[in-house]
Design a protein around this motif. Structure first.
Motif, short mmCIF file in Angstrom:
data_model
loop_
_atom_site.label_atom_id
_atom_site.label_comp_id
_atom_site.label_asym_id
_atom_site.label_seq_id
_atom_site.Cartn_x
_atom_site.Cartn_y
_atom_site.Cartn_z
N TYR A 22 3.94 -16.35 -8.87
CA TYR A 22 2.56 -16.27 -8.38
C TYR A 22 2.46 -15.58 -7.03
O TYR A 22 3.34 -15.72 -6.18
CB TYR A 22 1.96 -17.67 -8.29
N VAL A 23 1.35 -14.86 -6.86
CA VAL A 23 1.03 -14.25 -5.57
C VAL A 23 -0.42 -14.62 -5.25
O VAL A 23 -1.29 -14.51 -6.12
CB VAL A 23 1.13 -12.71 -5.63
N ALA A 24 -0.69 -15.07 -4.04
CA ALA A 24 -2.07 -15.37 -3.65
C ALA A 24 -2.84 -14.06 -3.49
O ALA A 24 -2.30 -13.09 -2.97
CB ALA A 24 -2.09 -16.15 -2.34
N PRO A 25 -4.10 -14.02 -3.93
CA PRO A 25 -4.91 -12.81 -3.74
C PRO A 25 -4.95 -12.45 -2.25
O PRO A 25 -5.18 -13.31 -1.41
CB PRO A 25 -6.30 -13.22 -4.23
N THR A 26 -4.70 -11.18 -1.99
CA THR A 26 -4.51 -10.74 -0.61
C THR A 26 -5.30 -9.48 -0.32
O THR A 26 -5.45 -8.61 -1.19
CB THR A 26 -3.00 -10.48 -0.37
N LEU A 27 -5.81 -9.42 0.91
CA LEU A 27 -6.61 -8.26 1.33
C LEU A 27 -6.08 -7.80 2.68
O LEU A 27 -5.78 -8.63 3.55
CB LEU A 27 -8.05 -8.72 1.40
N PHE A 28 -5.95 -6.49 2.83
CA PHE A 28 -5.53 -5.93 4.12
C PHE A 28 -6.66 -5.09 4.68
O PHE A 28 -7.19 -4.21 4.00
CB PHE A 28 -4.28 -5.06 3.96
N THR A 29 -7.03 -5.36 5.94
CA THR A 29 -7.97 -4.47 6.62
C THR A 29 -7.19 -3.68 7.67
O THR A 29 -6.03 -3.98 7.96
CB THR A 29 -9.09 -5.27 7.31
N GLY A 30 -7.85 -2.68 8.23
CA GLY A 30 -7.18 -1.85 9.22
C GLY A 30 -6.05 -1.04 8.61
O GLY A 30 -5.04 -0.76 9.27
N VAL A 31 -6.21 -0.65 7.36
CA VAL A 31 -5.17 0.13 6.69
C VAL A 31 -5.39 1.62 6.99
O VAL A 31 -6.53 2.08 7.00
CB VAL A 31 -5.22 -0.11 5.17
N ALA A 32 -4.33 2.32 7.25
CA ALA A 32 -4.41 3.76 7.47
C ALA A 32 -3.80 4.48 6.26
O ALA A 32 -3.01 3.90 5.53
CB ALA A 32 -3.64 4.13 8.73
N LEU A 33 -4.23 5.73 6.09
CA LEU A 33 -3.73 6.50 4.95
C LEU A 33 -2.21 6.59 4.94
O LEU A 33 -1.59 6.75 3.90
CB LEU A 33 -4.30 7.92 4.99
N ALA A 34 -1.62 6.50 6.12
CA ALA A 34 -0.16 6.66 6.21
C ALA A 34 0.57 5.40 5.75
O ALA A 34 1.77 5.44 5.46
CB ALA A 34 0.23 6.98 7.65
N HIS A 35 -0.11 4.29 5.70
CA HIS A 35 0.56 3.04 5.30
C HIS A 35 1.01 3.11 3.84
O HIS A 35 0.34 3.69 3.00
CB HIS A 35 -0.38 1.85 5.48
N ARG A 36 2.10 2.44 3.58
CA ARG A 36 2.64 2.48 2.21
C ARG A 36 1.66 1.88 1.21
O ARG A 36 1.54 2.37 0.08
CB ARG A 36 3.98 1.73 2.16
N ILE A 37 0.96 0.79 1.57
CA ILE A 37 0.03 0.22 0.58
C ILE A 37 -1.15 1.13 0.27
O ILE A 37 -1.87 0.91 -0.70
CB ILE A 37 -0.56 -1.17 0.99
N ALA A 38 -1.37 2.15 1.09
CA ALA A 38 -2.44 3.11 0.77
C ALA A 38 -1.93 4.26 -0.08
O ALA A 38 -2.71 5.04 -0.62
CB ALA A 38 -3.05 3.65 2.06
N ARG A 39 -0.63 4.37 -0.19
CA ARG A 39 -0.07 5.51 -0.93
C ARG A 39 0.63 5.11 -2.21
O ARG A 39 0.63 5.84 -3.19
CB ARG A 39 0.92 6.28 -0.03
N GLU A 40 1.28 3.95 -2.20
CA GLU A 40 2.09 3.55 -3.35
C GLU A 40 1.29 2.64 -4.28
O GLU A 40 0.36 1.96 -3.87
CB GLU A 40 3.36 2.82 -2.88
N GLU A 41 1.71 2.63 -5.51
CA GLU A 41 1.09 1.74 -6.47
C GLU A 41 1.61 0.33 -6.21
O GLU A 41 2.80 0.08 -6.19
CB GLU A 41 1.44 2.20 -7.88
N ILE A 42 0.67 -0.61 -6.01
CA ILE A 42 1.09 -1.97 -5.65
C ILE A 42 1.39 -2.80 -6.89
O ILE A 42 2.39 -3.50 -6.96
CB ILE A 42 -0.01 -2.66 -4.80
N PHE A 43 0.50 -2.73 -7.87
CA PHE A 43 0.67 -3.50 -9.10
C PHE A 43 0.80 -4.99 -8.81
O PHE A 43 1.68 -5.68 -9.31
CB PHE A 43 1.89 -3.00 -9.89
#
Lengths: 311, 505
Positions: B393-414
């Motif tokens: 299990y993973v708790a639903p999670t939200l990230f703010t302050g994300v930049a295009l360079a961050h990995r979560i903005a570029r890679e598929e999280i799934f």
């Protein structure tokens, strides 16, 4: 009001700026509301939900054939819905026409059940304003704890939203200590965005409850339209800190529908609203089905209306 | 006088400590689990070849784990190249024999019967799918199974009307289709692949994902029960080596793959020059755009569905939210309130909104990406919720302050993780949305129809959803741009991957 006048009024801060209410996408809102109808409520959750539905019920009779005797019988049922020996709680209020407020007041004396009255030109809201205000005041004087008024949809649809708001304020003033439920008659407002706009107008004009419908017009309290009202109440709470109540009414006839409405409020506004002070279900025939379902959960077998107290 | 609304609108909402919604236990829902005896489980699952279950020629059996418990609940054959050989041979015999000789109208009737059987056994298949994949039962019941049936029905109708799909040219079947499945929508992806392949007159060898093989095996069994000739639908469970043996098999005429971009590239290289037709449906983080004039409360629902449906394990998950700066704060506040109502837990419970992720490896990957986002400086908000002690299990999670360079903005999280970025103008929104190598889907929320039309042109995505998200229909072609795929599935366009047009020959 001419366009120039409207612009002037807006500049003076009298009119809500156009588009201040968020638009509502009907298909998506209805889909969300329908999804909440698929919650599975079994055993203890179902019983607790049904008892909550009873506690939140505005038991209503709005028929030409109403008599003081019929209202008195309804009041007895409101106090002890399952009969004297049952543990089913009392309903929140009995809702009648102004002429029967006195009869209801007498029949409910000594109980915690409130008297609610439709007033202010119900169900059209189209009588002269002074008459409407006066009617509300008289209903309160006769003993009503709560007033259910309907807005002038014609004025709203003509763009005269400030007039609608002013009229609500005047009726609210006439109510004194009585609480005011503002009926939007959503079935006549055309779009969900209009429903949201009307909700915001009523909220800012001082409504204690938003109510969907008179019950005289279809569609009435659909899950989708109820969700729109709940969302307006939520945003208003965050903006002002004030918790306004919600009352879906019209077309809620089955225990299943009532549970669906309770799920909508539970998952939109949360625990604070799961209380008759902030939530009502307006209904005339719903109570019997809820009682049958409670009896079924208690005994494991479906009963018959014949064994319920007649009103 | 009416003291209405200075400024007004949702953007004026103020949230503070004392103004909050409590989604607590004042009226709790009871657990309401679906019974697993409906799933028709068995201890051992063999490959389905030539109309029957066949023990592996050489390999053994692997434990199939239940994501909700991380415990084995079935043993599944580990196929090898030898099993692939016999499956492809069976498919070839069927193509040249009973299936190939069938009139198109009769092919359609077979598909129609399969669709009906799937509907009749929807509950059994939904429970099986949930056990095997961890998908909440409300999703398997209300999303996967109805779509599985509708894809089969839709393609049943195409079988004898293919000439009308390709004006002036005569479509012919290709032969044996090799179909390699993902683990997120095991049965739905099987239907997406099998239905058009069979409607066009091909036969099929399907390799389900290693972690979710059961529903495809059951589907093949049902196909056999409703009268498909032996060899038309074959299923060989196993790991990557089986997939490799299948797509490189010389007896295969077409390869269809849904899965990761990485594996898609490997497959494309492997089939290059072989003459095999190729259909790829790959992934990539899709962008979800919310403008200030959007119907915000409905946009919240769309974004929640986009990011958290099936724990975010969807190829077209809207894992990158681009929200107009002026409504960022109120929108994120609304998202957080809505996340608090998400019910995380036993996927068999009818009230569960989020189940576990699909595997221990996936859990590790999601955790690693979450850690990377924190390390890169994004602000994390996870729903405070006690997660089940067992299971992935993973708790639903939200990230703010994300930049295009961050990995979560570029890679598929799934995984159930949403990255929030902002924009100020339409141009900036499109630029940021297009700033990845993938382009499967996008969602746009606005009340401005002109903007919708313009963005639909500007966004590099195979699908652009307007004021909605995750909408699927068998009549609507689905597929990716850029690195997100090759070809389309569904609709008239989806048939093209499974036919040879006479003038091509």
């Amino acid at each position: 009001m001419s366009a120039a006048d409207a612009a002037g009024a807006a500049a003076r801060g009298l009119l809500p700026p156009l588009g201040a209410s968020p638009p509502v996408e009907r298909v998506a809102a209805e889909e969300r509301a329908a999804a909440l109808g698929r919650r599975s409520l079994k055993r203890a959750a179902k019983v607790a939900g049904l008892r909550l539905a009873v506690r939140c019920m505005d038991l209503t009779t709005l028929e030409g054939a109403d008599t003081p005797a019929r209202v008195a019988a309804l009041c007895r049922k409101a106090i002890a819905p399952g009969g004297a020996a049952s543990d089913v709680p009392s309903v929140a209020a009995v809702c009648v026409y102004p002429s029967l407020v006195g009869a209801a007041r007498r029949a409910l004396a000594g109980s915690a059940v409130r008297v609610a009255s439709v007033a202010a030109g119900f169900p059209s809201g189209l009588t002269p304003l002074a008459t409407r205000v006066d009617e509300a005041r008289r209903a309160v004087d006769a003993g009503a704890d709560e007033i259910d008024m309907v807005i002038d949809r014609g004025a709203f649809l003509a763009g005269e939203q400030e007039r609608v708001g002013d009229e609500i304020e005047l009726v609210k003033e006439a109510c004194g200590a009585a609480r005011l439920k503002v009926i939007l008659e959503t079935g006549e407002l055309g779009t969900f965005s209009n429903v949201r706009r009307a909700s915001d107008v009523a909220l800012h004009a001082g409504a204690d409850f938003l109510k969907t419908s008179t019950g005289k017009i279809q569609p009435a309290a659909t899950p989708g339209v109820s969700l729109v009202l709940l969302e307006a109440i939520r945003d208003f709470y965050f903006r002002t800190g004030r918790r306004v109540g919600m009352k879906p009414a019209g077309g809620i006839r089955t225990a299943r529908q009532a549970l669906h409405h309770l799920v909508l409020v539970k998952e939109t506004l949360g625990d604070a609203w799961l209380d008759p002070e902030l939530y009502r279900l307006g209904a005339s025939t719903l109570l019997d089905d809820v009682l049958l379902q409670l009896e079924k959960e208690r005994t494991g077998a479906y009963g018959s209306l014949e064994y319920l107290p007649a009103d | 006088m009416l003291k209405l609304i200075e400024g007004g609108g949702a953007s004026q909402d103020r949230r503070s400590g004392e103004r909050r919604l409590e989604f607590g236990d004042r009226w709790p829902y009871e657990p309401s689990p679906e019974a697993i005896d409906r799933a028709g489980l068995r201890d051992r699952w063999d490959a389905f070849i030539d109309g029957r279950f066949v023990p592996p020629a050489e390999g053994g059996y692997a434990a199939d784990l239940c994501p909700a418990t991380a415990e084995p609940f079935a043993a599944v054959a580990e196929s090898t190249a030898a099993d692939v050989d016999s499956a492809v041979a069976a498919a070839r015999r069927a193509f040249e024999g009973a299936w190939g000789r069938l009139a198109p109208l009769e092919r359609g009737k077979h598909l129609f019967r399969l669709a009906r059987a799937v509907q009749e056994r929807a509950r059994e298949l939904a429970v099986l799918e949930t056990l095997d994949s961890g998908k909440p039962i409300q999703a398997s019941r209300d999303f996967d199974l109805p779509l599985v049936a509708s894809h089969l029905f839709h393609h049943a109708g195409w079988a004898d009307k293919l000439e009308w799909a390709f004006h002036g040219r005569t479509p012919r079947p290709l032969g044996v289709a090799a179909q390699v499945m993902p683990w997120n929508f095991p049965l739905l992806m099987a239907a997406w692949k099998i239905a058009p392949a069979l409607a066009c007159g091909n036969t099929v060898v399907l390799k389900p994902a290693e972690t979710t093989p059961l529903s495809a095996l059951r589907l093949a069994e049902i196909a056999s029960e409703v009268g498909f000739p032996p060899g038309v639908v074959n299923v060989v469970p196993g790991g990557p080596s089986v997939g490799a043996a299948l797509v490189t098999h010389r007896g295969v005429d077409q390869v269809a793959f849904t899965g990761s971009t990485e594996v898609g590239k490997v497959i494309r290289r492997a089939v290059a020059g072989s003459g095999k037709r190729l259909l790829l449906e790959l992934g990539g983080p899709s962008a979800h755009l919310v403008f200030a004039d959007a119907p915000l409360d409905q946009a919240v629902e769309g974004v929640i569905a986009g990011a958290f449906f099936h724990q975010g394990q969807v190829c077209c998950a809207g894992a990158r939210l681009l929200v107009e700066e002026s409504v960022h704060d109120v929108f994120v506040a609304k998202l957080r309130d809505r996340m608090e109502t998400l019910r995380v837990g036993d996927p068999l419970d009818k009230n569960t909104d989020l189940g576990p992720v699909g595997s221990a490896a996936q859990l590790a990957r999601v955790r690693e990406l979450v850690a990377s986002a924190e390390a890169e400086g994004a602000a994390r908000y996870s729903v405070a919720r006690e997660l089940p002690a067992r299971g992935w299990y993973v708790a639903p999670t939200l990230f703010t302050g994300v930049a295009l360079a961050h990995r979560i903005a570029r890679e598929e999280i799934f995984g159930p993780v949403l990255a929030v970025l902002t924009f100020r103008t339409d141009t900036e929104a499109v630029r940021k949305a297009n700033a990845t190598s993938s382009g499967l889907a996008a969602g746009v929320w606005t009340s401005h129809p002109g903007r919708l039309l313009e963005l639909a042109r500007g966004l590099e995505a195979g699908v652009v959803w307007a004021n909605s998200y995750h909408r699927f229909d068998p009549t609507s072609p689905f597929g990716g741009c850029k690195e997100s795929g090759l070809g389309r599935e569904g609709g008239r366009q989806g048939l093209a991957a499974y036919v040879r047009l006479e003038e091509d020959a």
